[in-house]
Design an enzyme around this catalytic site. Structure first.
Site, short mmCIF file in Angstrom:
data_model
loop_
_atom_site.label_atom_id
_atom_site.label_comp_id
_atom_site.label_asym_id
_atom_site.label_seq_id
_atom_site.Cartn_x
_atom_site.Cartn_y
_atom_site.Cartn_z
N ASN A 34 52.56 -75.74 29.10
CA ASN A 34 52.84 -74.30 29.10
C ASN A 34 51.99 -73.60 30.16
O ASN A 34 50.84 -73.97 30.42
CB ASN A 34 52.65 -73.68 27.71
CG ASN A 34 51.27 -73.86 27.12
OD1 ASN A 34 50.56 -74.80 27.44
ND2 ASN A 34 50.88 -72.96 26.24
N ILE A 35 52.60 -72.61 30.78
CA ILE A 35 51.93 -71.83 31.84
C ILE A 35 52.13 -70.37 31.49
O ILE A 35 53.24 -69.83 31.64
CB ILE A 35 52.54 -72.15 33.23
CG1 ILE A 35 52.54 -73.67 33.49
CG2 ILE A 35 51.76 -71.42 34.32
CD1 ILE A 35 53.36 -74.09 34.71
N GLU A 36 51.08 -69.75 30.97
CA GLU A 36 51.19 -68.35 30.53
C GLU A 36 51.01 -67.39 31.70
O GLU A 36 50.69 -67.80 32.83
CB GLU A 36 50.16 -68.10 29.42
CG GLU A 36 50.47 -68.94 28.18
CD GLU A 36 49.56 -68.67 27.00
OE1 GLU A 36 48.53 -68.00 27.16
OE2 GLU A 36 49.90 -69.16 25.89
N ASN A 37 51.24 -66.11 31.43
CA ASN A 37 51.19 -65.11 32.50
C ASN A 37 50.69 -63.79 31.94
O ASN A 37 50.94 -63.48 30.76
CB ASN A 37 52.61 -64.93 33.08
CG ASN A 37 52.62 -64.08 34.32
OD1 ASN A 37 52.74 -62.87 34.25
ND2 ASN A 37 52.47 -64.73 35.45
N ALA A 38 50.05 -63.00 32.78
CA ALA A 38 49.54 -61.69 32.36
C ALA A 38 50.68 -60.81 31.85
O ALA A 38 50.50 -60.01 30.93
CB ALA A 38 48.83 -61.02 33.52
N CYS A 45 57.31 -72.39 28.62
CA CYS A 45 56.90 -73.40 27.65
C CYS A 45 56.82 -74.77 28.32
O CYS A 45 57.48 -75.03 29.34
CB CYS A 45 57.90 -73.48 26.50
SG CYS A 45 57.93 -72.05 25.41
N GLU A 47 58.02 -77.66 27.32
CA GLU A 47 59.26 -78.44 27.32
C GLU A 47 60.15 -78.05 28.50
O GLU A 47 60.66 -78.91 29.22
CB GLU A 47 60.07 -78.19 26.03
CG GLU A 47 59.34 -78.57 24.76
CD GLU A 47 58.53 -77.41 24.17
OE1 GLU A 47 57.88 -76.67 24.95
OE2 GLU A 47 58.54 -77.28 22.94
N CYS A 78 60.24 -74.21 20.30
CA CYS A 78 60.69 -72.84 19.96
C CYS A 78 62.20 -72.74 20.15
O CYS A 78 62.84 -73.62 20.75
CB CYS A 78 59.97 -71.82 20.84
SG CYS A 78 60.56 -71.76 22.54
N CYS A 81 63.54 -72.97 23.75
CA CYS A 81 63.53 -74.35 24.27
C CYS A 81 64.63 -75.19 23.63
O CYS A 81 65.24 -76.03 24.30
CB CYS A 81 62.17 -75.00 24.07
SG CYS A 81 60.92 -74.36 25.21
N1 THU Z 1 54.96 -72.82 23.62
C1 THU Z 1 55.43 -73.96 24.23
O1 THU Z 1 54.94 -74.37 25.28
N2 THU Z 1 56.47 -74.61 23.65
C2 THU Z 1 57.07 -74.23 22.48
O2 THU Z 1 58.07 -74.81 22.08
C3 THU Z 1 56.49 -73.13 21.70
C4 THU Z 1 55.52 -72.28 22.40
C5 THU Z 1 53.84 -72.11 24.24
C6 THU Z 1 54.18 -70.73 24.73
C7 THU Z 1 52.83 -70.06 24.71
O3 THU Z 1 52.15 -70.37 25.92
C8 THU Z 1 52.10 -70.73 23.57
O4 THU Z 1 52.82 -71.92 23.28
C9 THU Z 1 52.00 -69.89 22.32
O5 THU Z 1 53.23 -69.42 21.93
#
Ligand code: THU
Length: 120
Positions: A34-38, A45, A47, A78, A81
């Site tokens: 997972n690569i989050e963002n501001a 995600c 996957e 989720c 995904c």
């Molecule tokens: N996340 C995933 O990478 N995959 C999922 O199927 C569920 C959620 C990540 C998104 C976010 O960076 C962190 O988990 C918390 O929601």
């Protein structure tokens, strides 16, 4: 490999690292994290990151995906995904990985029955 992929997760906003490993019909493995963002909704995600890498390499068939998290938990994909992966059908094994020795597996068909599709 899903556990390895946690190393490169970028999750400064939730501190929930996710790693994925995707096995393709070409017998290749692709890692994703997972690569989050501001701008929170702009993140991706693990996957979908793995699928994007595989698709970009020309892979068209997907056999299994494993998902690991830090802290360790059995985490299934989720909803976004599930729908993304179901684009290529629901005959895909989805492994939730809590540790090297502790996994659970469900098919994508079990996780997303009656998927939405334009071309049934
Ligand atoms: N996340 C995933 O990478 N995959 C999922 O199927 C569920 C959620 C990540 C998104 C976010 O960076 C962190 O988990 C918390 O929601």
């Amino acid at each position: 490999m899903a556990i390895e992929a946690l190393d490169n997760s970028y999750a400064p906003y939730t501190n929930f690292k996710v790693g994925a490993a995707l096995l393709t019909g070409g017998n290749h493995f692709y890692k994703g994290c997972n690569i989050e963002n501001a701008s929170l909704g702009a993140g991706i995600c693990a996957e979908r990151a793995a699928f994007a890498r595989a698709w970009t390499d020309g892979e068209k068939k997907f056999l299994a995906v494993a998902i690991a998290t830090d802290p360790p938990s059995f985490t299934f994909p989720c909803g976004t995904c599930r729908q993304f992966m179901a684009e290529w059908g629901t005959d895909l094994n989805v492994y939730a990985v809590k540790s090297h020795k502790s996994t659970q597996v469900l098919s994508l068909e079990e996780l997303l029955p009656h998927r939405f599709t334009h071309h049934p």
